[in-house]
Design a protein around this motif. Structure first.
Motif, PDB file in Angstrom:
ATOM      1  N   UNK A 130     109.871 -39.976  90.129  1.00 50.64           N
ATOM      2  CA  UNK A 130     109.171 -40.134  91.411  1.00 50.64           C
ATOM      3  C   UNK A 130     109.940 -39.472  92.552  1.00 50.64           C
ATOM      4  N   UNK A 131     111.263 -39.622  92.567  1.00 55.59           N
ATOM      5  CA  UNK A 131     112.088 -39.017  93.611  1.00 55.59           C
ATOM      6  C   UNK A 131     111.962 -37.490  93.593  1.00 55.59           C
ATOM      7  N   UNK A 132     112.135 -36.886  92.421  1.00 57.70           N
ATOM      8  CA  UNK A 132     112.059 -35.435  92.306  1.00 57.70           C
ATOM      9  C   UNK A 132     110.651 -34.927  92.589  1.00 57.70           C
ATOM     10  N   UNK A 133     109.660 -35.652  92.104  1.00 56.84           N
ATOM     11  CA  UNK A 133     108.261 -35.288  92.337  1.00 56.84           C
ATOM     12  C   UNK A 133     107.963 -35.228  93.831  1.00 56.84           C
ATOM     13  N   UNK A 134     108.410 -36.223  94.574  1.00 55.79           N
ATOM     14  CA  UNK A 134     108.134 -36.254  96.015  1.00 55.79           C
ATOM     15  C   UNK A 134     108.819 -35.092  96.738  1.00 55.79           C
TER      16      UNK A 134
END
Length: 144
Positions: A130-134
């Motif tokens: 989720x962190x990298x995706x955002x």
């Protein structure tokens, strides 16, 4: 069988039997992207970022049954901002013909001695995704 072969079988079993089914429950699905060096299929929640499991790296270590590498792949040959480059975020992965994809690798240690930390490892993988995706979402316009 030698240590490396045993560790690869064990790692693959943990991934197939625990991590992949639980990630599917968290809305991951089979990736339509093929990794340039990892043979197994990956998982994704969106087409921007794909998750693969590297069972080869470190499989020859005596504690190779306690961890594996998760590789988060951004499979696009585009320039990304300097703020996203480096070991904390993304580095290049050559795919030939002068092209590169972007990847982030994390050591996933799911066992410490006799203590299994499967749930904590699963939670870490999902949060990191989720962190990298955002961080990649602002680049979505450039790849369409």
């Amino acid at each position: 069988m030698n240590l490396e072969e045993v560790n690869k079988i064990f790692r693959k079993s943990i991934i197939d039997g625990y991590f992949e089914p639980n990630l599917v429950k968290l809305d991951f699905k089979k990736s339509n992207v093929k990794h340039p060096t990892i043979r197994d299929d990956g998982l994704m929640q969106t087409n921007l970022l794909h998750l693969f499991f590297d069972i080869d790296t470190g499989s020859d270590y005596p504690d190779g049954d306690e961890w594996f590498m998760a590789e988060f792949l951004f499979p696009f040959n585009i320039k990304i901002p300097d703020s996203l480059k480096g070991p904390d975020y993304f580095s290049t992965l050559s795919v030939g013909e002068g092209k590169n994809f972007w990847r982030h690798r994390e050591l996933i240690r799911y066992k410490y001695g006799k203590s299994k930390k499967l749930e904590e490892s699963l939670d870490f993988i999902e949060k990191k995704y989720r962190e990298l995706q955002s961080m990649l979402e602002p680049l979505e316009k450039e790849i369409k």
